[in-house]
Design a protein around this motif. Structure first.
Motif, PDB file in Angstrom:
ATOM      1  N   PRO A  58       0.831  -1.218   0.000  1.00 50.31           N
ATOM      2  CA  PRO A  58       0.000   0.000   0.000  1.00 50.31           C
ATOM      3  C   PRO A  58       0.858   1.257   0.000  1.00 50.31           C
ATOM      4  O   PRO A  58       2.049   1.227   0.316  1.00 50.31           O
ATOM      5  CB  PRO A  58      -0.794  -0.129   1.297  1.00 50.31           C
ATOM      6  CG  PRO A  58       0.096  -0.935   2.200  1.00 50.31           C
ATOM      7  CD  PRO A  58       0.803  -1.901   1.302  1.00 50.31           C
ATOM      8  N   SER A  59       0.192   2.352  -0.352  1.00 45.77           N
ATOM      9  CA  SER A  59       0.852   3.657  -0.304  1.00 45.77           C
ATOM     10  C   SER A  59      -0.050   4.623   0.458  1.00 45.77           C
ATOM     11  O   SER A  59      -1.278   4.555   0.358  1.00 45.77           O
ATOM     12  CB  SER A  59       1.120   4.191  -1.715  1.00 45.77           C
ATOM     13  OG  SER A  59      -0.095   4.371  -2.420  1.00 45.77           O
ATOM     14  N   LEU A  60       0.578   5.504   1.228  1.00 44.22           N
ATOM     15  CA  LEU A  60      -0.144   6.468   2.048  1.00 44.22           C
ATOM     16  C   LEU A  60       0.350   7.862   1.688  1.00 44.22           C
ATOM     17  O   LEU A  60       1.556   8.130   1.736  1.00 44.22           O
ATOM     18  CB  LEU A  60       0.087   6.184   3.532  1.00 44.22           C
ATOM     19  CG  LEU A  60      -0.683   7.044   4.528  1.00 44.22           C
ATOM     20  CD1 LEU A  60      -2.192   6.823   4.370  1.00 44.22           C
ATOM     21  CD2 LEU A  60      -0.231   6.743   5.948  1.00 44.22           C
ATOM     22  N   THR A  73      -4.759   9.936   1.924  1.00 43.45           N
ATOM     23  CA  THR A  73      -5.247   8.924   0.986  1.00 43.45           C
ATOM     24  C   THR A  73      -4.440   7.641   1.165  1.00 43.45           C
ATOM     25  O   THR A  73      -3.203   7.674   1.149  1.00 43.45           O
ATOM     26  CB  THR A  73      -5.142   9.411  -0.463  1.00 43.45           C
ATOM     27  OG1 THR A  73      -5.823  10.657  -0.593  1.00 43.45           O
ATOM     28  CG2 THR A  73      -5.720   8.389  -1.421  1.00 43.45           C
ATOM     29  N   LEU A  74      -5.124   6.532   1.318  1.00 47.83           N
ATOM     30  CA  LEU A  74      -4.515   5.203   1.410  1.00 47.83           C
ATOM     31  C   LEU A  74      -4.932   4.401   0.187  1.00 47.83           C
ATOM     32  O   LEU A  74      -6.138   4.256  -0.082  1.00 47.83           O
ATOM     33  CB  LEU A  74      -4.954   4.487   2.682  1.00 47.83           C
ATOM     34  CG  LEU A  74      -4.483   3.030   2.837  1.00 47.83           C
ATOM     35  CD1 LEU A  74      -2.965   2.986   2.981  1.00 47.83           C
ATOM     36  CD2 LEU A  74      -5.168   2.362   4.027  1.00 47.83           C
ATOM     37  N   SER A  75      -3.927   3.893  -0.560  1.00 49.06           N
ATOM     38  CA  SER A  75      -4.194   3.094  -1.758  1.00 49.06           C
ATOM     39  C   SER A  75      -3.578   1.711  -1.585  1.00 49.06           C
ATOM     40  O   SER A  75      -2.432   1.583  -1.136  1.00 49.06           O
ATOM     41  CB  SER A  75      -3.619   3.773  -3.008  1.00 49.06           C
ATOM     42  OG  SER A  75      -4.194   5.053  -3.195  1.00 49.06           O
ATOM     43  N   GLN A  76      -4.337   0.684  -1.971  1.00 46.92           N
ATOM     44  CA  GLN A  76      -3.880  -0.694  -1.841  1.00 46.92           C
ATOM     45  C   GLN A  76      -4.207  -1.474  -3.117  1.00 46.92           C
ATOM     46  O   GLN A  76      -5.373  -1.653  -3.455  1.00 46.92           O
ATOM     47  CB  GLN A  76      -4.555  -1.377  -0.647  1.00 46.92           C
ATOM     48  CG  GLN A  76      -4.292  -2.874  -0.546  1.00 46.92           C
ATOM     49  CD  GLN A  76      -2.823  -3.185  -0.346  1.00 46.92           C
ATOM     50  OE1 GLN A  76      -2.233  -2.746   0.638  1.00 46.92           O
ATOM     51  NE2 GLN A  76      -2.224  -3.931  -1.262  1.00 46.92           N
ATOM     52  N   GLN A 104      -9.950   7.737   1.476  1.00 51.19           N
ATOM     53  CA  GLN A 104      -9.488   9.112   1.623  1.00 51.19           C
ATOM     54  C   GLN A 104     -10.266   9.800   2.732  1.00 51.19           C
ATOM     55  O   GLN A 104     -11.494   9.629   2.867  1.00 51.19           O
ATOM     56  CB  GLN A 104      -9.663   9.877   0.317  1.00 51.19           C
ATOM     57  CG  GLN A 104      -9.086  11.291   0.347  1.00 51.19           C
ATOM     58  CD  GLN A 104      -9.289  12.010  -0.965  1.00 51.19           C
ATOM     59  OE1 GLN A 104     -10.391  12.526  -1.222  1.00 51.19           O
ATOM     60  NE2 GLN A 104      -8.243  12.047  -1.784  1.00 51.19           N
ATOM     61  N   SER A 144      -8.957   2.286  -2.521  1.00 52.19           N
ATOM     62  CA  SER A 144      -8.368   3.478  -1.912  1.00 52.19           C
ATOM     63  C   SER A 144      -9.356   4.049  -0.905  1.00 52.19           C
ATOM     64  O   SER A 144     -10.580   3.902  -1.041  1.00 52.19           O
ATOM     65  CB  SER A 144      -8.028   4.533  -2.967  1.00 52.19           C
ATOM     66  OG  SER A 144      -9.203   4.981  -3.632  1.00 52.19           O
TER      67      SER A 144
END
Length: 434
Positions: free
Chosen positions: A65-67, A93-96, A285, A283
């Motif tokens: 993931p990216s934050l 925003t958290l994307s996985q 947000q 994601s």
């Protein structure tokens, strides 16, 4: 001189001679280790492994993931309806990634590429070690030739003195002294040539080790120690070629690196087909307003599920696959060629070692006969039973035999090194990997 000073002088002389004799000659193992520690090629090899490790970490990021955090602020020259000139907001925003098909072959490619670079690093360090060992042996051989040339010059000068004395006494022709003079000049030329070769050899060895090597002092310990273990192993090594070929296929770092490169390219060739599958990601947000209006909310939460399916991409995926399949097949052919090359190198190296070993034995026997002939001819000349030209020829043949023996020994040791290289070993019985 005072008597109490004499013991101190004697003690100082003993200590000086002991320190001079205690100078340790450079051994082959030390030269190889020094090159592996200092040579830029050996030090650069592990850095390529670090680069490949970074690429693997980057490929692994496709599954993680990216934050992200962001903030904005605005200033208006005119006030808004609420009477404010500034507004601000912030988002997190958290994307996985849930399903990223192309990431799987890309990760496999990076993993194989890392293994390939590890084996390439070992191969590069092995190449530096063998270059150093070859230079070490060549320097020793050059010193042996210089020693033979120096002895020839000493014998020629002694014969010149003898010929001049015999000519002055009327026991020999003046032509004997002339021939002896020519022999001295020829021997001096050989010494000068050998000196140049020794100096060049020391420079080459020092360059590989990245440090200068001092020439031995007169009467001091030799700068280089003979590699007795290598010589003995070269004289006694015997093996079954078929067994060694099978073992070398698993041992050679360059072949292992070629195998990993082939697998990396095959994984890369699969990646375009994975683009046919859709990708899925999620994601979340959160949006913050530090000073919301009465009609606004101070925090908003949004969750999103994203599906992306590139149904047709103008044929790029098929073009990429065609290119990468050709690259993988080309690498597979290179790997096959390397396998056959290794098989041939081992068998040729075994034949070369046997031939060099026989040549060294013959040269070793020939030098004893040449030395005996030179000594006998010198005795006969002093007794007036041999001519000067016979003595000159005997000394020349003795020098040629000594040079031939030095060259034959070098050829045998080099043939053994080439065999060890073909078998996947290092020049010494030590682990060269870092």
């Amino acid at each position: 001189m005072r008597l109490d000073v004499v013991p101190a002088i004697l003690l100082a002389g003993v200590l000086f001679s002991h320190s001079a004799g205690a100078e340790e000659s450079l051994r082959l193992e030390q030269a190889v280790r020094s090159a592996l520690e200092n040579n830029e090629r050996a030090r650069r090899a592990p850095l390529r492994v670090e680069q490949a490790a970074g690429q693997l970490e980057r490929a692994r990021g496709a599954f993680l993931p990216s934050l992200t955090a962001a903030g904005t602020g605005q200033y208006r020259l005119q006030e808004d309806r609420s009477g404010r000139n500034t507004t601000s907001s912030g988002t997190i925003t958290l994307s996985q990634p849930i399903l990223a098909p192309s990431a799987f072959p890309s990760y496999s490619q990076a993993s194989h590429q890392l293994e390939a670079e590890r084996w390439n690093s070992a191969q590069e360090r092995r190449a530096v070690a063998f270059d150093t060992a070859r230079a070490f042996l060549q320097t020793l051989a050059a010193e042996r030739v210089l020693e033979a040339a120096t002895k020839r010059l000493d014998r020629a000068q002694a014969n010149l003195q003898n010929a001049e004395a015999r000519a002055a006494a009327g026991l020999a022709s003046i032509n004997d002294a002339t021939r002896a003079t020519l022999e001295v000049a020829s021997a001096a030329r050989e010494v000068a040539t050998a000196e140049g070769r020794v100096g060049t050899a020391y420079r080459g060895l020092g360059f590989l080790m990245r440090r200068p090597i001092a020439r031995p002092r007169l009467g001091g310990a030799p700068a280089l120690a003979p590699p007795d273990r290598t010589t003995q192993a070269a004289e006694s090594f015997e093996t079954n070629p078929d067994d060694q070929v099978r073992a070398a296929m698993d041992r050679r770092p360059d072949l292992r690196a070629a195998q990993e490169r082939t697998e990396a390219l095959r994984a890369s060739a699969k990646e375009p087909l994975y683009r046919l599958l859709p990708s899925l990601s999620a994601s979340a947000q959160v949006r913050f307003l530090p000073d919301p209006l009465p009609t606004e909310r101070g925090r908003d939460e949004i969750a999103t599920l994203n599906l992306q399916w590139n149904i047709f991409d103008a044929g790029f995926r098929y073009a990429d696959r065609r290119t990468r399949l050709a690259q993988a097949e080309s690498q597979a052919l290179d790997e096959s060629l390397l396998r056959r090359t290794i098989d041939n190198e081992i068998r040729v190296a075994l034949v070369s070692l046997r031939a060099a070993r026989e040549a060294f034995k013959i040269a070793d026997d020939a030098i004893a006969a040449a030395q005996r002939s030179s000594d006998e001819t010198e005795i006969l000349y002093r007794q007036g039973l041999a001519r000067a030209i016979e003595l000159t020829d005997a000394n020349a043949r003795r020098y040629d035999a000594e040079v031939t023996r030095a060259s034959a020994k070098l050829s045998m040791e080099q043939a053994y090194l080439e065999l060890r290289y073909a078998l996947g070993f290092g020049p010494i019985d030590e682990n060269l990997s870092r």
